[in-house]
Every structure is written in C-alpha cells, then in structure tokens.
Scaffold this motif. Structure first.
Motif, PDB file in Angstrom:
ATOM      1  N   ALA A   1      34.347  30.658  46.867  1.00 22.56           N
ATOM      2  CA  ALA A   1      33.577  29.941  45.846  1.00 22.56           C
ATOM      3  C   ALA A   1      34.231  30.092  44.478  1.00 22.56           C
ATOM      4  N   ASN A   2      34.715  31.298  44.175  1.00 19.80           N
ATOM      5  CA  ASN A   2      35.425  31.503  42.902  1.00 19.80           C
ATOM      6  C   ASN A   2      36.708  30.679  42.847  1.00 19.80           C
ATOM      7  N   GLN A   3      37.414  30.598  43.968  1.00 18.50           N
ATOM      8  CA  GLN A   3      38.647  29.804  44.004  1.00 18.50           C
ATOM      9  C   GLN A   3      38.357  28.312  43.862  1.00 18.50           C
ATOM     10  N   LEU A   4      37.274  27.858  44.445  1.00 13.78           N
ATOM     11  CA  LEU A   4      36.910  26.452  44.314  1.00 13.78           C
ATOM     12  C   LEU A   4      36.517  26.135  42.873  1.00 13.78           C
ATOM     13  N   ALA A   5      35.894  27.087  42.200  1.00 18.42           N
ATOM     14  CA  ALA A   5      35.586  26.882  40.783  1.00 18.42           C
ATOM     15  C   ALA A   5      36.869  26.671  39.981  1.00 18.42           C
TER      16      ALA A   5
ATOM     17  N   GLY B   1      31.713  38.299  45.917  1.00 17.29           N
ATOM     18  CA  GLY B   1      33.024  37.772  46.278  1.00 17.29           C
ATOM     19  C   GLY B   1      34.128  38.301  45.378  1.00 17.29           C
ATOM     20  N   ARG B   2      35.317  38.428  45.939  1.00 16.63           N
ATOM     21  CA  ARG B   2      36.465  38.877  45.153  1.00 16.63           C
ATOM     22  C   ARG B   2      36.734  37.884  44.025  1.00 16.63           C
ATOM     23  N   GLN B   3      37.072  38.412  42.862  1.00 19.47           N
ATOM     24  CA  GLN B   3      37.225  37.593  41.668  1.00 19.47           C
ATOM     25  C   GLN B   3      38.599  36.909  41.649  1.00 19.47           C
ATOM     26  N   PRO B   4      38.703  35.764  40.985  1.00 18.02           N
ATOM     27  CA  PRO B   4      40.007  35.115  40.838  1.00 18.02           C
ATOM     28  C   PRO B   4      40.858  35.845  39.813  1.00 18.02           C
TER      29      PRO B   4
ATOM     30  N   LEU C   1      25.696  48.895  44.507  1.00 17.65           N
ATOM     31  CA  LEU C   1      26.398  49.950  45.243  1.00 17.65           C
ATOM     32  C   LEU C   1      27.745  49.496  45.799  1.00 17.65           C
ATOM     33  N   ASP C   2      28.110  48.261  45.534  1.00 19.26           N
ATOM     34  CA  ASP C   2      29.325  47.671  46.115  1.00 19.26           C
ATOM     35  C   ASP C   2      30.539  47.971  45.224  1.00 19.26           C
ATOM     36  N   GLU C   3      30.987  49.216  45.243  1.00 22.99           N
ATOM     37  CA  GLU C   3      32.048  49.648  44.333  1.00 22.99           C
ATOM     38  C   GLU C   3      33.349  48.878  44.541  1.00 22.99           C
ATOM     39  N   ARG C   4      33.659  48.551  45.777  1.00 18.96           N
ATOM     40  CA  ARG C   4      34.928  47.882  46.093  1.00 18.96           C
ATOM     41  C   ARG C   4      35.043  46.544  45.359  1.00 18.96           C
ATOM     42  N   ILE C   5      34.018  45.705  45.463  1.00 14.64           N
ATOM     43  CA  ILE C   5      34.041  44.399  44.815  1.00 14.64           C
ATOM     44  C   ILE C   5      33.744  44.512  43.318  1.00 14.64           C
ATOM     45  N   ASN C   6      32.843  45.407  42.963  1.00 14.40           N
ATOM     46  CA  ASN C   6      32.423  45.499  41.565  1.00 14.40           C
ATOM     47  C   ASN C   6      33.542  45.969  40.628  1.00 14.40           C
ATOM     48  N   ALA C   7      34.577  46.572  41.191  1.00 19.42           N
ATOM     49  CA  ALA C   7      35.699  47.012  40.355  1.00 19.42           C
ATOM     50  C   ALA C   7      36.346  45.836  39.627  1.00 19.42           C
ATOM     51  N   GLY C   8      36.200  44.635  40.175  1.00 19.57           N
ATOM     52  CA  GLY C   8      36.818  43.467  39.547  1.00 19.57           C
ATOM     53  C   GLY C   8      35.938  42.745  38.550  1.00 19.57           C
TER      54      GLY C   8
END
Length: 285
Positions: A181-185, A199-202, A221-228
């Motif tokens: 969705a971020n990539q489509l944006a 979702g992973r950030q662009p 609590l989603d540290e992996r994705i929230n780092a971005g």
C-alpha cells in the motif's frame, strides 16, 4: 501470552525461519514439546473464524476474476454492492500468506461499506496461493519485485474499466500488503487514499512522489516495523503530504487479523477499521 513467544512467531512468519527451528525455539520458551504444541493453535490462524460477512450476504455480490498482469494473468477476488450505482474502488492487499479466506472476508467488508473492492492474488505468477501457509510464505521470495508492483498497479486499470467504478481509487493492505500500500502511494499518482496496516515504510527519498492521503496503523508492540516510523513521518512532513498516523498501544503486529487469536486486538481493530472506512468515505465518494 508471553511476548517473547509472540515475537518468535512474528519472526517465523516474516524471516526465513524453518518450521522445525520455530518449534525447537518455541519448545525452549514453553518448557516442553507438549506445551509448545498446546500453544501453537493460539498462534496460528483459524480460518473457521474468517467469515464475518457471509459469502451469501444478499447486500453484496462476489466473484473470482482475472486481469492482465506483467507477463502473467492475475487472479483476484471481487466484492461489490448489489445495488446499481457508481462506487469508489478499493484494492485490498493480503499479508504474506496470499489470498486466503480472511482477506476475502475483508474484501466483503469493504463492499458492504459501499465500495467496489478487488483483492489480487500476488502469487498468481507462481500458480496462485497454495493451501499450505509455509509454502505460501516461501513463494513470496520468488516474486519479481518490479513485476509484482506492476501487477498491483494494473489492478487499478481493471477497476477503472468496470461500469460500477466512479473513477476514484484507494487501497488498504496488511503486513506485506501494508508495505505494498505504501509503494502504491508512491507509484500511483492518481490514488486518492492509501491505508497501510503495520507495513514496511517506503524509502524516504520516494515520499515526495506521494499524492494520495496516507493513513498508517501500527501496533505499539511491533518493534520490527515501528523502527521505520520516525524516518517515514519526517519525510511525510517535509513533503507536505496529507497523512494520519496511529499507534495502538498494547497491540501486536497483525492486530487486525481476527483469525489470529493471540495477536488480534478487538478494540484496536475496530477503531482502525472505522478510521479506514472514514478516509475511504471522505476520499472515494
């Protein structure tokens, strides 16, 4: 449930972690193989709970369709209101398990809210989503990234060709689909709204290309994705982009997926979905 167990399951579903290794590490965390096997059903999805909007709901119609992809034929699931009219269109993008009963149900939810919805199967070039989830996850690494992006961009061409389309398009994606969705944006200039769940950030350098209104949902609590998050938000601000960013405290990755009993957070899911429908109602109608 112990957060270490949930984090391990998140690693298993997103990293190249074999099932044998996952079970070995789960056994270590729970203290025994018997305990690990008892915990497993609380972690894995249960599609018996996937149908919140029945397929036979007389307010909508559904069908399996195909549309031209990039050197392939794409498969997809379409749901739309039964009444006649022109509707905003929404591409619904699945997690890294492919097009499954849960995502079909989410697509029906979008249709019930008054939109023409299409959920493409990203694994179409490889024969489509298999029943085995481990096999499905492994197949994602075999996709050509550029062709895969093109296949989702072409989904909007299909929707525009439908007589029920009002010409306004948005998308909503979850996990792997949230990244898409971020990539489509970034890559669809006339997109009106892009909603990304965890979702992973662009890349920050691509953010100035975004013309859509962006809505972002993250589990606290989603540290992996929230780092971005910080870099993405800074880039959105610098670009003057229209965006909403929500972090749901106490919620895990995949908190919207009501077929994943341990990670599902009913309160966060309800609020995030209300916000999703609001941006679609504001931007697509």
């Amino acid at each position: 449930m112990n957060q270490d167990i949930i984090n391990l399951f998140d690693e298993y579903t997103h990293a190249p972690l074999s099932r044998d290794e996952f079970i070995r590490r789960l056994t270590k965390l729970t203290g025994s193989l018997a305990a690990a096997l008892a915990v497993l059903p609380m972690l894995e999805v249960n599609y018996a709970k996937a149908q919140t909007v029945p397929v036979q709901d007389d307010r909508i119609t559904t069908e399996l369709i195909t549309y031209p992809g990039d050197d392939c034929t794409m498969k997809g699931y379409v749901a739309k209101p039964k009444q006649k009219g022109k509707f905003g269109t929404v591409v619904v993008i699945h997690e890294n398990r492919g097009l499954n009963p849960h995502i079909e149900d989410v697509t029906r939810r979008v249709a019930l809210a008054g939109f023409l919805a299409l959920a493409p199967d990203a694994l179409s070039p490889l024969g489509g989503t298999p029943a085995n989830e481990d096999e499905a996850r492994n197949m994602f690494g075999k996709l050509d990234m550029q062709k895969n992006l093109n296949n989702f961009i072409k989904a909007f061409n299909y929707l525009k060709s439908q007589s029920e389309s009002n010409g306004k398009a948005g998308c909503v994606g979850f996990c792997w689909g949230g990244a898409m969705a971020n990539q489509l944006a970034v890559h669809v200039p006339d997109l009106k709204a892009a909603v990304s769940f965890y979702g992973r950030q662009p890349d920050a350098a691509d953010v100035p290309k975004i013309k859509a209104a962006v809505q972002l949902h993250y589990g606290g609590l989603d540290e992996r994705i929230n780092a971005g998050i910080p870099a993405y938000e800074e880039a959105l601000k610098k670009a003057g982009a229209k965006y909403e960013l929500y972090v749901y405290e106490g919620a895990n990755h995949a908190f919207h997926n009501d077929t994943a009993p341990t990670r599902y957070n009913a309160a966060a899911a309800k609020l995030a979905w209300e916000r999703t429908l609001k941006i679609f109602n504001d931007r697509l109608k």
